[in-house]
Design a protein around this motif. Structure first.
Motif, mmCIF file in Angstrom:
data_model
loop_
_atom_site.group_PDB
_atom_site.id
_atom_site.type_symbol
_atom_site.label_atom_id
_atom_site.label_comp_id
_atom_site.label_asym_id
_atom_site.label_seq_id
_atom_site.Cartn_x
_atom_site.Cartn_y
_atom_site.Cartn_z
ATOM 1 N N LEU A 117 50.434 75.634 4.727
ATOM 2 C CA LEU A 117 51.059 76.632 3.871
ATOM 3 C C LEU A 117 50.639 78.049 4.235
ATOM 4 C CD1 LEU A 117 50.774 75.002 0.335
ATOM 5 C CD2 LEU A 117 52.865 75.960 1.312
ATOM 6 N N MET A 124 49.919 76.035 -11.132
ATOM 7 C CA MET A 124 49.734 74.855 -10.260
ATOM 8 C C MET A 124 48.853 73.821 -10.954
ATOM 9 S SD MET A 124 48.605 74.488 -6.296
ATOM 10 C CE MET A 124 47.232 75.615 -6.400
ATOM 11 N N PRO A 125 49.335 72.577 -11.063
ATOM 12 C CA PRO A 125 48.535 71.524 -11.694
ATOM 13 C C PRO A 125 47.386 71.089 -10.788
ATOM 14 C CG PRO A 125 50.549 70.588 -10.783
ATOM 15 C CD PRO A 125 50.640 72.080 -10.580
ATOM 16 N N ARG A 165 45.288 85.922 -0.204
ATOM 17 C CA ARG A 165 44.632 84.634 -0.488
ATOM 18 C C ARG A 165 43.814 84.184 0.723
ATOM 19 N NH1 ARG A 165 47.432 82.708 -5.212
ATOM 20 N NH2 ARG A 165 49.328 83.895 -5.448
ATOM 21 N N ALA A 223 45.170 69.385 -8.165
ATOM 22 C CA ALA A 223 45.543 68.681 -6.934
ATOM 23 C C ALA A 223 46.998 68.898 -6.555
ATOM 24 C CB ALA A 223 45.233 67.181 -7.013
ATOM 25 N N GLY A 224 47.673 69.875 -7.175
ATOM 26 C CA GLY A 224 49.078 70.133 -6.833
ATOM 27 C C GLY A 224 49.937 68.895 -6.990
ATOM 28 N N TYR A 225 49.611 68.069 -7.991
ATOM 29 C CA TYR A 225 50.319 66.810 -8.284
ATOM 30 C C TYR A 225 49.972 65.701 -7.319
ATOM 31 C CZ TYR A 225 53.632 68.820 -11.685
ATOM 32 O OH TYR A 225 54.219 69.422 -12.750
ATOM 33 N N ARG A 228 40.381 85.426 0.843
ATOM 34 C CA ARG A 228 39.380 84.686 0.064
ATOM 35 C C ARG A 228 38.912 83.442 0.791
ATOM 36 N NH1 ARG A 228 41.566 82.553 -4.196
ATOM 37 N NH2 ARG A 228 43.538 83.636 -4.301
ATOM 38 N N ARG A 234 45.526 76.073 -10.725
ATOM 39 C CA ARG A 234 45.422 77.535 -10.840
ATOM 40 C C ARG A 234 46.772 78.062 -11.288
ATOM 41 N NH1 ARG A 234 42.846 82.255 -7.859
ATOM 42 N NH2 ARG A 234 44.539 83.726 -7.682
ATOM 43 N N ASN A 260 54.997 66.404 -2.885
ATOM 44 C CA ASN A 260 54.230 67.099 -3.925
ATOM 45 C C ASN A 260 54.345 68.616 -3.840
ATOM 46 O OD1 ASN A 260 52.650 64.751 -5.207
ATOM 47 N ND2 ASN A 260 52.378 64.433 -3.015
ATOM 48 N N CYS A 261 53.767 69.205 -2.814
ATOM 49 C CA CYS A 261 53.658 70.659 -2.735
ATOM 50 C C CYS A 261 55.016 71.333 -2.542
ATOM 51 C CB CYS A 261 52.754 71.069 -1.574
ATOM 52 S SG CYS A 261 51.398 69.923 -1.271
ATOM 53 N N CYS A 315 57.334 73.120 -5.198
ATOM 54 C CA CYS A 315 57.008 74.473 -5.672
ATOM 55 C C CYS A 315 56.898 75.487 -4.538
ATOM 56 C CB CYS A 315 55.683 74.460 -6.428
ATOM 57 S SG CYS A 315 55.781 73.567 -7.988
ATOM 58 N N HIS A 316 56.337 75.081 -3.400
ATOM 59 C CA HIS A 316 55.981 76.067 -2.376
ATOM 60 C C HIS A 316 57.049 76.297 -1.332
ATOM 61 C CE1 HIS A 316 51.869 77.068 -3.534
ATOM 62 N NE2 HIS A 316 51.776 75.823 -3.961
ATOM 63 N N SER A 337 40.858 76.125 -5.849
ATOM 64 C CA SER A 337 42.018 76.391 -6.718
ATOM 65 C C SER A 337 42.923 75.174 -6.805
ATOM 66 C CB SER A 337 42.868 77.538 -6.187
ATOM 67 O OG SER A 337 42.117 78.688 -5.988
ATOM 68 N N VAL A 338 43.175 74.565 -5.641
ATOM 69 C CA VAL A 338 44.117 73.442 -5.629
ATOM 70 C C VAL A 338 43.507 72.251 -6.373
ATOM 71 C CG1 VAL A 338 45.437 71.855 -4.183
ATOM 72 C CG2 VAL A 338 45.189 74.229 -3.484
HETATM 73 C C1 HEC Z 1 54.107 72.726 -10.029
HETATM 74 C C2 HEC Z 1 54.164 73.650 -8.916
HETATM 75 C C3 HEC Z 1 53.137 73.520 -7.799
HETATM 76 C C4 HEC Z 1 52.829 72.416 -7.047
HETATM 77 C C5 HEC Z 1 53.391 71.001 -7.168
HETATM 78 C C6 HEC Z 1 51.854 72.857 -6.063
HETATM 79 N N1 HEC Z 1 51.578 74.189 -6.228
HETATM 80 FE FE1 HEC Z 1 50.271 75.313 -5.157
HETATM 81 N N2 HEC Z 1 50.612 76.900 -6.341
HETATM 82 C C7 HEC Z 1 51.520 76.947 -7.387
HETATM 83 C C8 HEC Z 1 51.444 78.251 -8.043
HETATM 84 C C9 HEC Z 1 52.278 78.705 -9.233
HETATM 85 C C10 HEC Z 1 50.443 78.979 -7.355
HETATM 86 C C11 HEC Z 1 49.956 80.405 -7.650
HETATM 87 C C12 HEC Z 1 48.765 80.297 -8.568
HETATM 88 C C13 HEC Z 1 48.214 81.670 -8.907
HETATM 89 O O1 HEC Z 1 47.602 82.279 -8.028
HETATM 90 O O2 HEC Z 1 48.407 82.090 -10.030
HETATM 91 C C14 HEC Z 1 49.964 78.101 -6.304
HETATM 92 C C15 HEC Z 1 48.963 78.468 -5.392
HETATM 93 C C16 HEC Z 1 48.536 77.676 -4.339
HETATM 94 C C17 HEC Z 1 47.542 78.078 -3.364
HETATM 95 C C18 HEC Z 1 46.762 79.383 -3.353
HETATM 96 C C19 HEC Z 1 45.536 79.176 -4.202
HETATM 97 C C20 HEC Z 1 44.658 80.407 -4.284
HETATM 98 O O3 HEC Z 1 43.435 80.234 -4.455
HETATM 99 O O4 HEC Z 1 45.176 81.513 -4.196
HETATM 100 C C21 HEC Z 1 47.405 77.039 -2.479
HETATM 101 C C22 HEC Z 1 46.490 76.975 -1.282
HETATM 102 C C23 HEC Z 1 48.304 75.991 -2.917
HETATM 103 N N3 HEC Z 1 48.978 76.409 -4.051
HETATM 104 C C24 HEC Z 1 48.433 74.779 -2.279
HETATM 105 C C25 HEC Z 1 49.158 73.704 -2.793
HETATM 106 C C26 HEC Z 1 49.176 72.389 -2.200
HETATM 107 C C27 HEC Z 1 48.418 71.995 -0.934
HETATM 108 C C28 HEC Z 1 49.986 71.618 -2.969
HETATM 109 C C29 HEC Z 1 50.307 70.136 -2.799
HETATM 110 C C30 HEC Z 1 49.175 69.234 -2.698
HETATM 111 C C31 HEC Z 1 50.470 72.454 -4.067
HETATM 112 N N4 HEC Z 1 49.952 73.714 -3.906
HETATM 113 C C32 HEC Z 1 51.316 72.029 -5.077
HETATM 114 C C33 HEC Z 1 52.371 75.924 -7.778
HETATM 115 C C34 HEC Z 1 52.344 74.635 -7.290
#
Ligand code: HEC
Length: 104
Positions: A98, A77-78, A58, A80-82, A61, A74, A34-35, A38-39, A69-70
């Motif tokens: 992360l 990011m969808p 971040r 639950a991050g998908y 915070r 946010r 999932n994560c 993107c990450h 956010s997750v």
């Molecule tokens: C489709 C792409 C995508 C996926 C999949 C994704 N993320 Fe993200 N994530 C992003 C983006 C883009 C941001 C930046 C959002 C912003 O601050 O504008 C982000 C930001 C974050 C942040 C920072 C949030 C904050 O409050 O600043 C965390 C923590 C995070 N992701 C964790 C995860 C985790 C854990 C997963 C898997 C469960 C995940 N992400 C899956 C795209 C993704």
């Protein structure tokens, strides 16, 4: 015979580079499924695994704010991050992975 399996090397790296609780095998699978799409890798818009400067503001915070956010989604990011299979504990472990936060 001096060959080490890849998984032993990964475990050794995880143990040596971090004092935080190491994510479980299941959580690492969830991360990759999932994560990671993107990450991991370079994007100016997505905070990247292991890149401290992407996380410093971040982390300020805090973990709870990032968890919200997750869960809600946010920016790009969808929700639950998908990861529909992730529990709150899983998401916390993945956020620590992360961000480098230790959860203290
Ligand atoms: C489709 C792409 C995508 C996926 C999949 C994704 N993320 Fe993200 N994530 C992003 C983006 C883009 C941001 C930046 C959002 C912003 O601050 O504008 C982000 C930001 C974050 C942040 C920072 C949030 C904050 O409050 O600043 C965390 C923590 C995070 N992701 C964790 C995860 C985790 C854990 C997963 C898997 C469960 C995940 N992400 C899956 C795209 C993704």
């Amino acid at each position: 015979m001096r060959s080490y399996s890849a998984s032993m090397i990964i475990v050794a790296l995880l143990c040596s580079t971090t004092v935080q609780a190491v994510p479980s095998q299941r959580q690492l699978k969830l991360f990759h499924a999932n994560c990671a799409q993107c990450h991991v890798g370079e994007s100016r818009f997505i905070p990247t695994l292991g890149k401290a400067e992407d996380w410093s503001e971040r982390n300020h915070r805090g973990e709870d704010a990032m968890l919200q956010s997750v869960i809600q989604g946010r920016g790009g990011m969808p929700p639950a991050g998908y990861c529909s299979a992730c529990t709150e504990d899983d998401l916390r472990a993945l956020i620590r992975l992360l961000s480098g936060l230790t959860g203290e």
